[in-house]
Every structure is written in C-alpha cells, then in structure tokens.
Design a protein around this motif. Structure first.
Motif, PDB file in Angstrom:
ATOM      1  N   ASN A  19       0.689  -1.348  -0.099  1.00 46.90           N
ATOM      2  CA  ASN A  19       0.202   0.350  -0.084  1.00 46.90           C
ATOM      3  C   ASN A  19       1.020   1.088   0.161  1.00 46.90           C
ATOM      4  OD1 ASN A  19       0.884  -0.436   2.596  1.00 46.90           O
ATOM      5  ND2 ASN A  19      -0.859   0.045   3.795  1.00 46.90           N
ATOM      6  N   TYR A  20       2.152   1.084  -0.410  1.00 40.44           N
ATOM      7  CA  TYR A  20       2.628   2.421  -0.575  1.00 40.44           C
ATOM      8  C   TYR A  20       2.722   2.943  -2.049  1.00 40.44           C
ATOM      9  CZ  TYR A  20       4.683   0.972   3.992  1.00 40.44           C
ATOM     10  OH  TYR A  20       4.696   0.151   5.285  1.00 40.44           O
ATOM     11  N   TYR A  21       3.336   4.901  -2.281  1.00 33.79           N
ATOM     12  CA  TYR A  21       2.337   5.104  -3.921  1.00 33.79           C
ATOM     13  C   TYR A  21       3.845   6.146  -3.390  1.00 33.79           C
ATOM     14  CZ  TYR A  21      -2.013   3.182  -4.074  1.00 33.79           C
ATOM     15  OH  TYR A  21      -2.338   2.205  -4.318  1.00 33.79           O
ATOM     16  N   ARG A  22       4.429   6.401  -4.379  1.00 34.88           N
ATOM     17  CA  ARG A  22       5.399   7.693  -4.656  1.00 34.88           C
ATOM     18  C   ARG A  22       5.277   8.183  -5.798  1.00 34.88           C
ATOM     19  NH1 ARG A  22      10.765   3.775  -7.134  1.00 34.88           N
ATOM     20  NH2 ARG A  22       9.802   3.302  -8.585  1.00 34.88           N
ATOM     21  N   VAL A  23       4.826  10.297  -5.157  1.00 35.73           N
ATOM     22  CA  VAL A  23       4.779  10.504  -6.555  1.00 35.73           C
ATOM     23  C   VAL A  23       6.070  11.093  -6.928  1.00 35.73           C
ATOM     24  CG1 VAL A  23       3.947  13.129  -6.682  1.00 35.73           C
ATOM     25  CG2 VAL A  23       2.875  11.622  -5.110  1.00 35.73           C
ATOM     26  N   VAL A  24       6.207  10.868  -8.864  1.00 39.03           N
ATOM     27  CA  VAL A  24       7.288  11.575  -9.095  1.00 39.03           C
ATOM     28  C   VAL A  24       6.745  12.208 -10.135  1.00 39.03           C
ATOM     29  CG1 VAL A  24       8.464   9.412  -8.876  1.00 39.03           C
ATOM     30  CG2 VAL A  24       6.848   9.463 -10.532  1.00 39.03           C
ATOM     31  N   THR A  25       8.055  13.228 -10.909  1.00 39.98           N
ATOM     32  CA  THR A  25       7.984  14.173 -12.016  1.00 39.98           C
ATOM     33  C   THR A  25       7.207  13.717 -13.174  1.00 39.98           C
ATOM     34  OG1 THR A  25      10.563  14.562 -12.507  1.00 39.98           O
ATOM     35  CG2 THR A  25       9.381  15.817 -10.962  1.00 39.98           C
ATOM     36  N   ALA A  26       6.649  13.857 -13.430  1.00 40.36           N
ATOM     37  CA  ALA A  26       6.074  13.344 -15.269  1.00 40.36           C
ATOM     38  C   ALA A  26       6.731  14.473 -16.454  1.00 40.36           C
ATOM     39  CB  ALA A  26       4.607  13.247 -15.041  1.00 40.36           C
ATOM     40  N   GLU A  27       6.794  15.359 -15.597  1.00 37.59           N
ATOM     41  CA  GLU A  27       7.497  16.697 -16.697  1.00 37.59           C
ATOM     42  C   GLU A  27       8.509  17.791 -16.581  1.00 37.59           C
ATOM     43  OE1 GLU A  27       4.002  19.006 -18.770  1.00 37.59           O
ATOM     44  OE2 GLU A  27       2.838  17.476 -18.551  1.00 37.59           O
ATOM     45  N   LEU A  28       9.842  18.547 -17.496  1.00 40.58           N
ATOM     46  CA  LEU A  28      10.087  19.030 -16.501  1.00 40.58           C
ATOM     47  C   LEU A  28       9.700  20.405 -15.932  1.00 40.58           C
ATOM     48  CD1 LEU A  28      13.133  19.304 -19.084  1.00 40.58           C
ATOM     49  CD2 LEU A  28      13.494  18.409 -17.041  1.00 40.58           C
ATOM     50  N   LEU A  29       9.989  21.075 -14.284  1.00 43.96           N
ATOM     51  CA  LEU A  29       9.245  22.180 -13.982  1.00 43.96           C
ATOM     52  C   LEU A  29       9.661  22.864 -14.612  1.00 43.96           C
ATOM     53  CD1 LEU A  29       9.631  20.663 -10.489  1.00 43.96           C
ATOM     54  CD2 LEU A  29       7.441  20.053 -12.668  1.00 43.96           C
ATOM     55  N   ASP A  30       9.251  24.293 -14.406  1.00 38.94           N
ATOM     56  CA  ASP A  30       9.679  26.136 -15.057  1.00 38.94           C
ATOM     57  C   ASP A  30       9.122  26.274 -14.030  1.00 38.94           C
ATOM     58  OD1 ASP A  30      10.494  28.226 -15.773  1.00 38.94           O
ATOM     59  OD2 ASP A  30       9.957  27.703 -17.782  1.00 38.94           O
ATOM     60  N   ARG A  31       9.814  27.775 -13.217  1.00 41.45           N
ATOM     61  CA  ARG A  31       9.535  27.802 -11.578  1.00 41.45           C
ATOM     62  C   ARG A  31       8.748  29.604 -12.524  1.00 41.45           C
ATOM     63  NH1 ARG A  31      10.477  32.533  -9.648  1.00 41.45           N
ATOM     64  NH2 ARG A  31      11.723  33.337 -10.687  1.00 41.45           N
ATOM     65  N   GLU A  32       9.594  29.677 -13.621  1.00 42.93           N
ATOM     66  CA  GLU A  32       9.256  31.109 -14.244  1.00 42.93           C
ATOM     67  C   GLU A  32       7.467  31.319 -14.673  1.00 42.93           C
ATOM     68  OE1 GLU A  32      12.878  30.891 -13.232  1.00 42.93           O
ATOM     69  OE2 GLU A  32      12.643  29.627 -15.142  1.00 42.93           O
ATOM     70  N   GLN A  33       7.002  30.016 -14.695  1.00 43.03           N
ATOM     71  CA  GLN A  33       5.760  29.904 -14.635  1.00 43.03           C
ATOM     72  C   GLN A  33       4.815  29.387 -13.991  1.00 43.03           C
ATOM     73  OE1 GLN A  33       5.157  26.882 -18.586  1.00 43.03           O
ATOM     74  NE2 GLN A  33       6.588  28.065 -20.040  1.00 43.03           N
TER      75      GLN A  33
END
Length: 548
Positions: free
Chosen positions: A391-405
């Motif tokens: 019952n364990y899950y992880r949240v991972v990045t699916a796209e590159l992030l852009d703080r300016e947006q």
C-alpha cells in the motif's frame, strides 16, 4: 549544470534499487534495547550514510516498538513486547515498520515476527464450579464445562483437559468450529441422590510448552431429586450471519427449548453458559423468550466470529445446552487513511523527469473489496503516481518543471476504496519549485544614447542602464560594470554597479573628443551575463574666445 545532471542520474538509479523487504523475528518479552537485526548490513548501506541521509524508523502502529541506532546500523527494541497483549489469539504476530532515508529519498519495508514463549499457564475463570444434575438423568447425557483460557499460541497454548477419576463420570474433549477445545462431562452411570448427594471432581487443563504449564478448577456436582425431563432445544447448533453495523438492540436470533414435564418443571429459563466477559457484554439473551440481541456495536476487524453456548434450565434444575455460531460480515465503515511519509520540497526546477517527490502509504481497516484502495492524483500537474509495493505509493515528476511559469503546486492525492458506495479521502502535497539560474539578464535596450554638454560638473547623471532577470533571489540580482574600456574613459565616467547610473567623474571637452562609446555588462548572482552599448555625444558650448 552537468554535475547536477550526473548527480540526479545517480540518485534515480539508487532509488530504483532501494525498494526491499526486511524480515526479522524475536521472542516476546525481550528487554528494551535488545538486538533485532543489522539493517545497515542487510540493506548494503554504509554506516556514515545512515546518519548523513537522516535514516529513521516509522512504525505502522500507534506505539513505537523499534529504534535504529545510526552508529552501528542495528534495529533494536524500544519497548518490551507482550505478544498476547498486541496480537491476542492471532497465529502469526507481525509488527511492520519502514525505514526512510533521504538524499535520495528511499523507503525500506520490514516486518518483525514476535515469537511466542510459554509465559502463560492455562487458567479457569472460577476456581470452583457447581453443576446440578437430576438423579433421573439417563447415562450418556453430556454437560458442557467451563473451558480454560491460555493466551499463548501453538504448543504453548491449551492442548488438553484431564479429569480426576469417577465411576459416574468421564471427560469428553471436543474441538469446536473455531478450533478451540471444549471439555464436556459425560454421565456413564445412573445417579442416586439418596446414595450420594454430591460428587467432587478436579478438572485440569495443560499446555504442551517447555516446561508444561497447567491450571485447574474444582467441579462440584449436586444431585437433584426427581425431575424426569430436561429441556430440549429445537436445534443442537444455531447459525446466523449479521452485518457489523447492525444497530445496538437488534435481534440476532431466537433459541427455543421445550420441556415435556408439567407445571414448574416445564418452565424454561435461558442464559448464556460460561462465556467470556467480553462476549457477555456484546450479546444478551432474554431469559423468557430466548431472543439474543446486540448489547454493543460489533467490529468485524476485531471479532468476526462468535461461538456461544446457551443453557435452557427448568425450575427443577435440569438443563440442556445448544451452540450459537454468529458470523460477522464486514461493511464499508472505514475511510482510507493517507499517511504522508516524506515530501521533497522545495523541488529544483531542473529536477529530472522520474525524480521521487513524495512517499505516502494508504491504509483501510476494512476487509475484502471494502479494504482495497485505489489512489490517484490530478492529471493537470507535471507529476504522476506510481505504486511501489503493498500500500505504498510515490509521486514522481512526469515533466520538466519551470519556476518562471509555475512556482508552486498543490497536488491533491485521492484514495477511494472498493466499497459500495465507495469511501474516499484526500491529502494535499504543497510543493514549492526552487529557482535555478536558467535565465540570463536582459537589458531594456540594446543601445543607450545620451547628449551631454561639455564642461558638465562632476557627479552629473548621464543616463541609467537597466536589465531584468526572470529568476529569483540571488539569481535575479544584477551587478553592472563597464567591459573592456580604455583608462581615458574610466577617468571621465563611472557606472554604479547596483543602480546602473552612468555619471560624470572628470572634465569633458568637445574640442578634445566629440563622443564616447562603451560596452556595459549586467551579471546576475549565478554568473550569467548580458551586454549593451552606451553612446554619449558631447555638445559644444561657447567656451573659447576668438583669437587673431
């Protein structure tokens, strides 16, 4: 930037290799501080890394039973554990734990089986029990006896009953549907009250531990004068199924017994026969009608099966017994519980795709489909949800992030069970995106121009250059300077590194030089630069008289 990318690649590889299962076993009643297992060795982790990565233990229950010594990597007992207290009659007593480490964020699942020791002897609720039997009772009649209780399991639990010798009675040990042994006294010879009004026996219960432990109770049998017929139940066993959310006061079933005698000897009263106090608080039987009703709320997760013995007794003292088997059915009454175990925030905006941002677990105390949970997150965020194990899950990045947006995300995690209707819960992960220096300064103009009269006083403002940077913090702080200019220009102009103001510092003479052109540089706190041109025309003033 290249070093950062290589680091992220190493962290991602370590994450993928990190998921594992640790299994240990220890006897119950071990003193506080006792060794459980060498976590560092079993996981292949270096000792300095455990401390540097802030390794710590999560117990899945409310009580902390273990601690991790970061000096030697050993998992040890934080508290002395009584198996019977935490697991009752469960055959396999397992305590689950997780070890969480950071940089990179990893989780290791483990379990410790608490092994039973023979620390409890069988015991009877009462040291003396009275059994009344009519002298007219026919040989072969059986009389259930109060059973002993031994909270240990396996060979350490109650294994057998023995009874002192008697020419009138013998002991029959039966095994119920729940696997529990029940002692029953059988009459083998007709009783005669005038010859012997009372009989005394000793009932002994033993386990098979090492050493063997036992407990005993005295049975006093009172022989009653003539009452020809004992009550007879319509069924030897009653079975019923009830939902765990049945209301208190609800009728479970009705038992019925009849007596072929007349008058007071045919009047039957019902009661429970030697049942544990906890069960007696859960059900009650109407002495007149035989209706069994609920006294307190049922809980499938705590008790899913009850085996009761009901006694029917007439006014003459004769009695008979019947079993009532009650099966409790689970209903969807527990909402899934989301437990956020770790969250990685702020998240650098150059974080590679697939980086773990958060770890959480979800629990549902219901069973079957009611306890099967599905988790999801919104598709509108640049993250995805991955199930790791159990019952364990992880949240991972699916796209590159852009703080300016987008500089902040509120990611809602939703959990829904398989009940009908389904019960749901949610939790919000507040994630802040950390700036990296991925934007160079930009000047407002590529070329700045100004006209300035000669003989201007020192300190006069010529113009102001201005650059902006879309980053934040020190990455957006811009320092101005002249780049590659001659000494002669530095003697007449100065550039404020903070404000971008260009001012006169020395004498200007049109007759000597009619214009100046310099290059200015804007550098941010991360080292990125931009350049612009500055052109200054010198205007002639009438400062020379004619000469002949």
């Amino acid at each position: 930037r290249r070093q950062r990318a290589l680091l992220w690649a190493v962290l991602l590889t370590a994450w993928e290799a990190a998921w594992g299962q640790l299994r240990y076993s220890v006897p119950e009643e071990m003193p506080k501080g006792s060794f459980v297992g060498d976590v560092a060795k079993d996981l292949g982790l270096q000792l300095p890394a455990l401390k540097d990565r802030e390794a710590h233990v999560f117990d899945t229950g409310r009580t902390r039973y273990f601690f991790l010594d970061l000096q030697n990597g050993h998992l040890s007992m934080m508290e002395q554990v009584d198996r019977e207290e935490i697991c009752a009659a469960v055959a396999k007593c397992v305590l689950n734990f997780e070890i969480l480490v950071k940089r990179p964020m990893n989780i290791y699942k483990g379990e410790v089986e608490i092994m039973d020791i023979n620390d409890n002897p069988p015991s009877f609720p009462e040291r003396r029990n009275v059994l009344e039997i009519s002298e007219n009772t026919a040989p072969g009649a059986g009389f259930p006896l109060e059973r002993a209780h031994d909270p240990d399991i396996g060979v350490n639990s109650l294994q057998n009953y023995e009874c002192s010798e008697s020419s009138y009675f013998t002991l029959d040990v039966k095994t119920g549907d729940d696997g529990v042994k029940y002692p029953e006294l059988l009459l083998v010879k007709s009783l005669d009250r005038e010859q012997k009004a009372a009989h005394h026996l000793i009932l002994r219960a033993t386990d098979n531990g090492s050493p063997v432990k036992s407990g005993s109770t005295t049975i006093e049998i009172i022989v009653l004068d003539g009452n020809d017929n004992a009550p007879e139940f319509t069924q030897s066993v009653y079975k019923v199924t009830v939902k765990e959310d049945v209301a208190v006061g609800s009728r479970v079933l009705q038992v019925t017994a009849t007596d072929r005698d007349e008058g007071p000897n045919a009047e039957v009263k019902y009661s429970f026969f030697q049942i544990p106090e906890k069960i007696d608080k859960t059900f009650k039987v109407d002495p007149e009608s035989g209706e069994i009703v609920i006294r307190q709320n049922l809980n499938f997760e705590e008790h899913e099966f009850y085996e009761l013995v009901v006694q029917a007794r007439d006014a003459g003292g004769l009695s008979s017994h019947s079993k009532v088997l009650i099966k409790v059915v689970d209903v969807n009454n527990y909402v899934p519980e989301i437990v956020i175990m770790s969250i990685f925030t702020p998240v650098p905006e150059d974080t590679p795709v697939g980086t773990v941002i958060a770890i959480f677990s979800v629990q549902d105390r219901d069973s079957g489909a009611n306890g099967e949970v599905q988790c999801s997150i919104s598709d509108s965020h640049p993250f995805r949800l991955e199930k790791s194990f159990d019952n364990y899950y992880r949240v991972v990045t699916a796209e590159l992030l852009d703080r300016e947006q987008v500089s902040e995300y509120n990611v809602t995690v939703r959990a829904a069970d398989g009940g009908s209707p389904a019960l749901q819960s949610s939790a919000v992960l507040a994630l802040r995106v950390l700036d990296v220096n991925d934007n160079a300064p930009v000047f407002a103009e590529e070329r700045y121009s100004a006209r300035l009269a000669e003989n201007n006083a020192a300190g006069a403002l010529v113009l102001t250059v201005k650059a902006t940077d879309n980053d934040e913090g020190t990455n957006a702080e811009i320092t101005y300077s002249f780049s590659d200019i001659a000494k002669s220009i530095r003697e007449v102009f100065t550039l404020d590194p903070r404000t971008g103001e260009v001012k006169v510092t020395g004498p200007l003479d049109y007759e000597e030089r009619k214009y100046y052109e310099v290059s200015v540089e804007g550098k941010d706190g991360g080292g990125l630069t931009a350049h612009a041109k500055v052109h200054i025309d010198i205007i002639d003033v009438n400062d020379h008289a004619p000469t002949l």
